[in-house]
Design an enzyme around this catalytic site. Structure first.
Site, PDB file in Angstrom:
ATOM      1  N   GLU A  74      -8.210   2.133  -2.682  1.00 32.37           N
ATOM      2  CA  GLU A  74      -8.896   1.994  -1.440  1.00 32.37           C
ATOM      3  C   GLU A  74      -9.484   3.276  -0.904  1.00 32.37           C
ATOM      4  O   GLU A  74      -8.998   4.496  -1.017  1.00 32.37           O
ATOM      5  CB  GLU A  74      -7.610   1.787  -0.315  1.00 32.37           C
ATOM      6  CG  GLU A  74      -7.012   0.358  -0.562  1.00 32.37           C
ATOM      7  CD  GLU A  74      -5.948   0.098   0.701  1.00 32.37           C
ATOM      8  OE1 GLU A  74      -6.127   0.908   1.785  1.00 32.37           O
ATOM      9  OE2 GLU A  74      -5.228  -0.982   0.610  1.00 32.37           O
ATOM     10  N   ASN A  94      -4.591   5.113  -2.058  1.00 31.20           N
ATOM     11  CA  ASN A  94      -5.899   5.771  -1.251  1.00 31.20           C
ATOM     12  C   ASN A  94      -6.572   6.589  -2.082  1.00 31.20           C
ATOM     13  O   ASN A  94      -5.540   7.598  -2.645  1.00 31.20           O
ATOM     14  CB  ASN A  94      -5.575   6.191   0.173  1.00 31.20           C
ATOM     15  CG  ASN A  94      -4.959   4.988   1.158  1.00 31.20           C
ATOM     16  OD1 ASN A  94      -6.222   4.277   1.462  1.00 31.20           O
ATOM     17  ND2 ASN A  94      -3.726   4.741   1.261  1.00 31.20           N
ATOM     18  N   GLU A 109      -6.199  -5.364   9.003  1.00 26.18           N
ATOM     19  CA  GLU A 109      -5.304  -4.205   9.077  1.00 26.18           C
ATOM     20  C   GLU A 109      -4.733  -4.024  10.561  1.00 26.18           C
ATOM     21  O   GLU A 109      -5.308  -4.632  11.798  1.00 26.18           O
ATOM     22  CB  GLU A 109      -6.035  -2.521   9.057  1.00 26.18           C
ATOM     23  CG  GLU A 109      -6.276  -2.637   7.466  1.00 26.18           C
ATOM     24  CD  GLU A 109      -6.693  -1.244   7.153  1.00 26.18           C
ATOM     25  OE1 GLU A 109      -6.064  -0.461   6.597  1.00 26.18           O
ATOM     26  OE2 GLU A 109      -8.079  -0.964   7.612  1.00 26.18           O
ATOM     27  N   ASP A 137     -12.014   0.332   2.797  1.00 27.09           N
ATOM     28  CA  ASP A 137     -11.041   0.519   3.981  1.00 27.09           C
ATOM     29  C   ASP A 137     -11.771   0.734   5.279  1.00 27.09           C
ATOM     30  O   ASP A 137     -12.737   1.342   5.118  1.00 27.09           O
ATOM     31  CB  ASP A 137     -10.159   1.707   3.466  1.00 27.09           C
ATOM     32  CG  ASP A 137      -8.860   1.506   4.362  1.00 27.09           C
ATOM     33  OD1 ASP A 137      -8.537   0.628   5.285  1.00 27.09           O
ATOM     34  OD2 ASP A 137      -7.814   2.439   4.261  1.00 27.09           O
ATOM     35  N   GLU A 140       1.062  -1.270   0.027  1.00 22.93           N
ATOM     36  CA  GLU A 140       0.027   0.158  -0.037  1.00 22.93           C
ATOM     37  C   GLU A 140       0.871   1.352   0.096  1.00 22.93           C
ATOM     38  O   GLU A 140       1.579   1.351   0.758  1.00 22.93           O
ATOM     39  CB  GLU A 140      -0.947   0.067   1.298  1.00 22.93           C
ATOM     40  CG  GLU A 140      -1.897   1.511   1.149  1.00 22.93           C
ATOM     41  CD  GLU A 140      -2.642   1.334   2.354  1.00 22.93           C
ATOM     42  OE1 GLU A 140      -3.478   2.326   2.750  1.00 22.93           O
ATOM     43  OE2 GLU A 140      -2.616   0.397   3.325  1.00 22.93           O
TER      44      GLU A 140
END
Length: 402
Positions: A267, A235, A354, A297, A177
């Site tokens: 995300e 993101n 996460e 997310d 990520e």
């Protein structure tokens, strides 16, 4: 005697208890030990001696001032973790465990009365043995001006870090990520919490996003040249999805790198999608039709999660880290995690946990059937070259000569 290179502050209004705790902490090898009898005293101590790793704090029924102190010191970056040194009712303890991460603190645990040196030793060691996040400044007193942000983007102070997503069963890296950190000339490495609202207000989100997209695609292309696919997640903010030209520009960027859309994931937080516009939904559909993956997310942090799964074309769920941190607090978090995993399987969606910070959390998630995870225990956010070195140390690139 153990040697623990930790800085510890003991906050307790009872002189005898405070003295006993200080002596125990020193016996355990912590030579930088400070003490305070009140919240105000503790704040003055921190202002004089600087940040500490752990506060051993009393939260009795009149302990609201101590909570104010913890909030203030956490926002100032002066405290990292907390040990509660009095017995709390189970519901109060559970709430305290939920609150501390929201304040930016790690709650290591509780040592009741009478104070047990072995229990204290275990908690201090747990702090020492846990992966430590990079020193990210949370100094909220940094005044971020619009001009500073513009200069930061132009001068490349906004740096892209990459955090691995890992298969929890075989520990193979499935992707990374992309995250932004500001290398502030005065404040050091600054969290996005400090500057993202200014970025959005200045309408610089796309400029930052496409710079990050290029950084991530450079990394992906490097690995594909050696026959190793590496999915890179980025993101997106809901406000960006209202831009009718966004998807076309993403498509052009992918084409310029000669990379497939299937290699990237976007995300979006569920809380930002509560009032998704027609343009937002259309852009999400266009991204999926291109072949990109979409991830919802912080799943479970809002109240519209299930409705969003039904309405929008996501194919990945990222389970909010608060559920992972609460694994030890009772059966509720396990039930939520198990249900989310089952939901993902029934909908044909990948589930990523996460915020995995400990080996115990990793082990429990595997038992619950979770396959993919992300967190400091598995791999911290790293700059590109640091990530490449880390990945090569695990599995050298084919054709790299190593």
């Amino acid at each position: 005697m153990l040697f623990l290179p930790l800085r510890v502050l003991v906050l307790n209004d009872n002189f005898f208890q405070r003295t006993a705790i200080v002596n125990m902490v020193r016996r355990l090898g912590c030579d930088a030990v400070f003490d305070a009898a009140s919240a105000n005293h503790a704040w003055h101590v921190l202002c004089q001696v600087g940040p500490v790793d752990i506060v051993v704090c009393d939260l009795h029924k009149d302990g609201m001032e101590n909570l104010d102190f913890l909030r203030r010191s956490a926002l100032s970056g002066l405290v990292r973790s907390v040990i509660i040194n009095n017995s709390l009712a189970e519901d109060v303890q559970r709430t305290a465990r939920q609150l501390m991460p929201l304040l930016g603190l790690k709650m290591l645990g509780e040592v009741g009365s009478p104070f047990n040196i072995n229990a204290l030793s275990d908690l201090l060691m747990s702090y020492k043995n846990e992966p430590t996040p990079p020193a990210v400044s949370r100094c909220m007193n940094i005044v971020v001006s619009d001009e500073e942000v513009r200069v930061a983007i132009v001068e490349g102070q906004m740096e892209t870090y990459f955090q691995p997503k890992v298969n929890l069963i075989n520990l193979q890296v499935s992707g990374v990520e992309a995250l932004t950190r500001w290398n502030h000339p005065r404040g050091g490495i600054v969290s996005p919490v400090v500057f993202m609202s200014t970025i959005e207000r200045c309408e610089l989100l796309n400029q930052l996003f496409f710079a990050q997209l290029e950084h991530g695609l450079h990394l992906q292309r490097q690995y594909l040249m050696h026959g190793q696919p590496l999915n890179v997640a980025f993101n997106l903010q809901p406000s960006q999805l209202s831009d009718v030209g966004l998807v076309s520009r993403i498509k052009e960027t992918l084409a310029s790198f000669k990379l497939p859309a299937a290699g990237v994931t976007f995300e979006l937080t569920e809380t930002g999608l509560v009032d998704a516009s027609a343009e937002c939904i259309e852009n999400l559909l266009r991204l999926r039709l291109m072949g990109c993956r979409l991830s919802i997310d912080d799943f479970g942090s809002g109240f519209s999660s299930l409705r969003r799964l039904c309405q929008l074309p996501f194919n990945e769920i990222k389970l909010d880290g608060e559920f992972i941190q609460a694994l030890d607090d009772g059966p509720r978090s396990r039930a939520v995690i198990s249900s989310t995993i089952a939901l993902g399987e029934s909908l044909g969606m990948t589930v990523v946990a996460e915020g995995i910070e400990t080996q115990d959390q990793h082990r429990e998630l595997v038992k619950l059937g979770c396959v993919l995870g992300q967190g400091y225990f598995l791999g911290k956010p790293m700059k590109k070259q640091e990530l490449v070195n880390w990945l090569q140390s695990r599995a050298p690139l084919r054709g790299s000569g190593r």
